[in-house]
Motif scaffolding. Structure first.
Motif, PDB file in Angstrom:
ATOM      1  N   TYR A   1       6.620  -4.967   5.263  1.00  0.00           N
ATOM      2  CA  TYR A   1       5.407  -5.623   4.769  1.00  0.00           C
ATOM      3  C   TYR A   1       5.012  -6.779   5.699  1.00  0.00           C
ATOM      4  O   TYR A   1       3.840  -6.938   6.053  1.00  0.00           O
ATOM      5  N   LEU A   2       6.010  -7.605   6.056  1.00  0.00           N
ATOM      6  CA  LEU A   2       5.730  -8.759   6.914  1.00  0.00           C
ATOM      7  C   LEU A   2       5.218  -8.324   8.279  1.00  0.00           C
ATOM      8  O   LEU A   2       4.296  -8.919   8.832  1.00  0.00           O
ATOM      9  N   ARG A   3       5.831  -7.275   8.827  1.00  0.00           N
ATOM     10  CA  ARG A   3       5.412  -6.819  10.147  1.00  0.00           C
ATOM     11  C   ARG A   3       3.941  -6.402  10.151  1.00  0.00           C
ATOM     12  O   ARG A   3       3.211  -6.667  11.104  1.00  0.00           O
ATOM     13  N   ARG A   4       3.504  -5.741   9.078  1.00  0.00           N
ATOM     14  CA  ARG A   4       2.112  -5.303   9.020  1.00  0.00           C
ATOM     15  C   ARG A   4       1.158  -6.500   8.980  1.00  0.00           C
ATOM     16  O   ARG A   4       0.049  -6.442   9.497  1.00  0.00           O
ATOM     17  N   LYS A   5       1.614  -7.602   8.348  1.00  0.00           N
ATOM     18  CA  LYS A   5       0.739  -8.764   8.199  1.00  0.00           C
ATOM     19  C   LYS A   5       0.872  -9.776   9.337  1.00  0.00           C
ATOM     20  O   LYS A   5      -0.110 -10.406   9.741  1.00  0.00           O
ATOM     21  N   VAL A   6       2.089  -9.942   9.845  1.00  0.00           N
ATOM     22  CA  VAL A   6       2.367 -11.002  10.824  1.00  0.00           C
ATOM     23  C   VAL A   6       2.407 -10.476  12.248  1.00  0.00           C
ATOM     24  O   VAL A   6       2.016 -11.165  13.189  1.00  0.00           O
TER      25      VAL A   6
END
Length: 249
Positions: free
Chosen positions: A221-226
């Motif tokens: 999830y974080l990779r997709r956003k950050v």
């Protein structure tokens, strides 16, 4: 019983002035007070028990808690004791101090002193004047809103632990409370490999009993956003865990 003396309240709906958690077991208070506070420009959530209040404060810390003393499961004095003991995001770190304004019918000097000794920032008794209450909320927020220079940066990523805000390259990033805790933990330990076990203990706490693969899910999830650019911050260390580091140029 109506505990609220109503009066004209300045509308500030277009400008949020802070997030509040109202903790009270009286349905009338939980209905009328949040509506008035929202009209005054605050973002408001509610809880009718001490346990729900602590869960809400941990999940998404408010700027201030309006806390009744007489609650069905534990009194407000026990709530503030536990609130002051909540751990921080990083192991061993204490949580950011959440201001507490007691709002209760208990009006003895002993009760007031007890609330303040336990860490309360103000004590207002029922019935109360709404305009005076709002003024005192603003006063507490002014006293407790000083920043301590805790902005964390890794490369072009900036994370504000107190404001719960994240930007990369100056662009705001919306994260869920769990995503924010996970990113905060990785940023605070930038350059070091964090095992899944340690991440679970820090982000999901020691009472987590679910599938450890939840770490991998939230990392994705974080990779997709950050990490939507070619300059990646979050790295997998195979068979060990994850680390966050400044992109190599």
């Amino acid at each position: 019983m109506d505990h609220i003396n109503r009066g004209p309240v300045s509308a500030a709906a277009s400008r949020k002035t802070g997030s509040l958690l109202v903790v009270d077991d009286e349905p009338t208070v939980l209905e009328l007070l949040p509506a008035a506070l929202r009209y005054a420009g605050f973002s408001v959530t509610t809880a009718a028990t001490g346990r729900k209040a602590l869960a809400a404060a941990y999940e998404d810390p408010p700027d201030l808690v309006l806390l009744d003393v007489m609650l069905p499961d534990m009194d407000g004095f026990e709530v503030i004791r536990r609130l002051r003991e909540l751990p921080g995001v990083v192991p061993g770190e204490r949580a950011v101090h959440i201001p507490v304004l007691f709002l209760t019918a208990l009006d003895t000097t002993e009760d007031m002193l007890n609330g303040l000794r336990l860490g309360g920032d103000d004590y207002v008794t029922k019935p109360f004047d709404l305009q005076v209450l709002i003024a005192r909320i603003h006063a507490v927020l002014r006293r407790t809103s000083g920043t301590s220079g805790t902005l964390l940066t890794v490369g072009d990523l900036e994370l504000d632990p107190e404001g719960h805000q994240v930007t990369r390259g100056g662009v705001p990033i919306r994260l869920s409370p769990t995503e924010f805790r996970l990113l905060h933990f990785l940023v605070a330990n930038a350059g070091r490999v964090m095992s899944r076990t340690r991440i679970l203990e820090a982000v999901w706490r020691y009472d987590f009993g679910g599938d450890p693969s939840i770490v991998d899910t939230y990392i994705s999830y974080l990779r997709r956003k950050v990490d939507s650019t070619e300059h990646k911050l979050i790295h997998t260390v195979h068979s060990v865990g994850y680390m966050l580091r400044k992109p190599r140029t």
